[in-house]
Write a protein that holds these residues in place. Structure first.
Motif, short mmCIF file in Angstrom:
data_model
loop_
_atom_site.label_atom_id
_atom_site.label_comp_id
_atom_site.label_asym_id
_atom_site.label_seq_id
_atom_site.Cartn_x
_atom_site.Cartn_y
_atom_site.Cartn_z
N ILE A 213 0.83 -1.21 0.00
CA ILE A 213 0.00 0.00 0.00
C ILE A 213 0.86 1.25 0.00
N PHE A 214 1.92 1.26 0.83
CA PHE A 214 2.66 2.49 1.07
C PHE A 214 4.11 2.46 0.59
N GLY A 215 4.57 1.32 0.10
CA GLY A 215 5.99 1.20 -0.23
C GLY A 215 6.78 0.88 1.04
N CYS A 216 8.04 0.52 0.85
CA CYS A 216 8.87 0.09 1.99
C CYS A 216 9.19 1.26 2.91
N SER A 217 9.14 0.97 4.20
CA SER A 217 9.44 1.98 5.20
C SER A 217 10.91 2.35 5.16
N GLN A 218 11.21 3.60 5.48
CA GLN A 218 12.59 4.07 5.56
C GLN A 218 13.10 4.08 6.99
N THR A 219 12.30 3.54 7.90
CA THR A 219 12.71 3.44 9.30
C THR A 219 12.49 1.99 9.75
N ASP A 220 12.92 1.72 10.97
CA ASP A 220 12.72 0.38 11.54
C ASP A 220 11.65 0.38 12.63
N CYS A 221 10.77 1.42 12.59
CA CYS A 221 9.78 1.55 13.67
C CYS A 221 8.45 0.89 13.36
N VAL A 222 8.29 0.31 12.16
CA VAL A 222 7.01 -0.28 11.78
C VAL A 222 6.90 -1.71 12.29
N GLN A 223 5.86 -1.95 13.06
CA GLN A 223 5.56 -3.31 13.53
C GLN A 223 4.07 -3.56 13.35
N VAL A 224 3.72 -4.53 12.51
CA VAL A 224 2.32 -4.87 12.29
C VAL A 224 1.85 -5.77 13.42
N LEU A 225 0.94 -5.28 14.23
CA LEU A 225 0.47 -6.01 15.41
C LEU A 225 -0.63 -7.01 15.07
N ASN A 226 -1.43 -6.69 14.05
CA ASN A 226 -2.49 -7.59 13.62
C ASN A 226 -2.92 -7.18 12.21
N TYR A 227 -3.48 -8.13 11.48
CA TYR A 227 -3.89 -7.80 10.11
C TYR A 227 -4.84 -8.87 9.58
N LYS A 228 -5.53 -8.49 8.53
CA LYS A 228 -6.34 -9.43 7.76
C LYS A 228 -6.10 -9.16 6.29
N ASP A 229 -5.87 -10.22 5.54
CA ASP A 229 -5.56 -10.11 4.12
C ASP A 229 -6.64 -10.83 3.32
N GLN A 230 -7.42 -10.05 2.59
CA GLN A 230 -8.39 -10.65 1.66
C GLN A 230 -8.67 -9.60 0.60
N ILE A 231 -9.91 -9.43 0.19
CA ILE A 231 -10.21 -8.36 -0.76
C ILE A 231 -9.91 -7.02 -0.12
N ASP A 232 -10.32 -6.85 1.14
CA ASP A 232 -10.04 -5.64 1.89
C ASP A 232 -8.84 -5.90 2.80
N PHE A 233 -8.01 -4.88 3.00
CA PHE A 233 -6.85 -5.00 3.87
C PHE A 233 -7.13 -4.27 5.18
N TRP A 234 -6.82 -4.93 6.29
CA TRP A 234 -7.01 -4.37 7.61
C TRP A 234 -5.71 -4.56 8.40
N LEU A 235 -5.20 -3.49 9.00
CA LEU A 235 -3.96 -3.57 9.74
C LEU A 235 -4.02 -2.74 11.02
N TYR A 236 -3.35 -3.25 12.05
CA TYR A 236 -3.11 -2.52 13.28
C TYR A 236 -1.60 -2.42 13.40
N VAL A 237 -1.06 -1.20 13.41
CA VAL A 237 0.37 -0.99 13.24
C VAL A 237 0.92 -0.08 14.33
N GLU A 238 2.06 -0.49 14.86
CA GLU A 238 2.85 0.38 15.73
C GLU A 238 3.86 1.10 14.84
N THR A 239 3.96 2.42 14.96
CA THR A 239 4.78 3.19 14.02
C THR A 239 5.46 4.34 14.76
N CYS A 240 5.88 5.35 14.01
CA CYS A 240 6.52 6.52 14.59
C CYS A 240 6.13 7.74 13.76
N PRO A 241 6.26 8.96 14.30
CA PRO A 241 5.81 10.16 13.57
C PRO A 241 6.42 10.29 12.18
N ARG A 242 7.71 9.99 12.05
CA ARG A 242 8.37 10.13 10.74
C ARG A 242 7.73 9.21 9.71
#
Length: 321
Positions: A213-242
């Protein structure tokens, strides 16, 4: 050798009727209406004799002579005809949903046949719980899954969803539940029959979905805590302001003032079965960002806490109404 399946969706109009009784032919005019496809495309421009016919709604008419209700449609090699309605319809509550239609009492399915638009009243369908899967031929109520107005035997209600892996091109109607993949209303035993389907159904990791969806992150702060992959994408993500600033810069998101969780019931359309998708936990104030291109059926929504460290993401394909 792979078998390639082409599915052509029949042309449909926004109304319905029942066949089974003789039709009343419409008086001819100077237009050649015998090509059924062209007739369907221009039926709204057809001149109806208002001395004989009273317009009720859309293509529904009342015959002034016999007092009965008819539907104006197109018969192959003949042209515009009025077919009599058999089932009673409440015109005030009549609404079209894709290839289905409802009034306050009943559910109907209609499709294109050589005699015109044919309507089937779905007697087994529960009107109060009836829902369609967007503009597809799939629908459901509290008891059954339907395709083309017919019940799909043994389909699982809770996990059933439509597969739309190639929305920009003609593809056969596909769906899946926890037990099977369906082609039309039949169980598909060999997914290689549909080109590209096996690749589409390959399970993705949460980070793969995020990067798609967004391209590869340029930081190491992205952690996907939960997700669902089907026709619709659903994600719960820990991230950072940058990182949040980066993904928000990818698209022209719309946003307003922070949403107060005290004024929101927490309902997110489509997330009923995802007990972890709860943007309400982000805090008292929640930022909501939304993007949908004009030529797309996708809506991308991001819910963020105020310090930009946790986000919920939904990429929603708007075919479910």
């Amino acid at each position: 050798m792979k078998r390639f399946i082409i599915y052509l969706l029949p042309a449909l109009l926004g109304a319905f009727y029942s066949l089974g009784q003789s039709s009343i032919s419409v008086e001819p005019d100077l237009v050649n209406w015998k090509n059924q496809k062209q007739c369907f495309e221009t039926i709204q421009k057809y001149h109806v004799d208002t001395i004989k016919w009273e317009s009720i709604k859309l293509n529904f008419y009342k015959n002034i002579t016999d007092g009965k209700f008819y539907y104006l449609t197109c018969e192959a090699d003949s042209g515009p005809v009025f077919y009599p309605l058999i089932d009673t319809i409440d015109f005030n509550s009549y609404i079209v949903y894709g290839e289905y239609a409802v009034d306050k009492h009943s559910v109907f399915y209609f499709n294109s046949v050589s005699e015109g638009i044919k309507i089937t009243k779905l007697d087994a369908c529960d009107r109060l719980t009836f829902k369609i899967f967007g503009s597809t031929q799939y629908a459901k109520d509290k008891r059954f899954i339907y395709w083309n107005g017919q019940i799909i035997k043994n389909a699982d209600l809770e996990s059933f969803s439509v597969i739309d892996f190639n929305p920009d091109h003609f593809s056969p109607p596909l769906a899946m539940d926890k037990n099977h993949i369906y082609l039309w209303d039949q169980v598909l035993t060999d997914t290689s029959e549909i080109e590209g389907l096996e690749r589409f159904l390959r399970s993705k990791t949460g980070l793969e979905i995020y990067n798609s969806i967004f391209g590869c992150s340029q930081t190491d702060c992205v952690q996907v805590l939960n997700y669902k992959d089907q026709i619709d994408f659903w994600l719960y993500v820990e991230t950072c302001p940058r990182e949040l600033d980066r993904i928000l810069s990818k698209y022209p998101f719309r946003f307003d003032e922070p949403l107060s969780s005290e004024d929101w019931d927490g309902n997110v359309p489509g997330a009923d079965s995802l007990n972890w998708f709860t943007p309400m936990i982000l805090g008292t104030d929640i930022m909501v960002y939304e993007f949908s291109p004009d030529d797309s059926k996708d809506i991308l929504t991001i819910w963020s806490n105020m310090d930009k460290t946790k986000i919920f993401i939904r990429k929603f394909h708007t075919k479910i109404k």
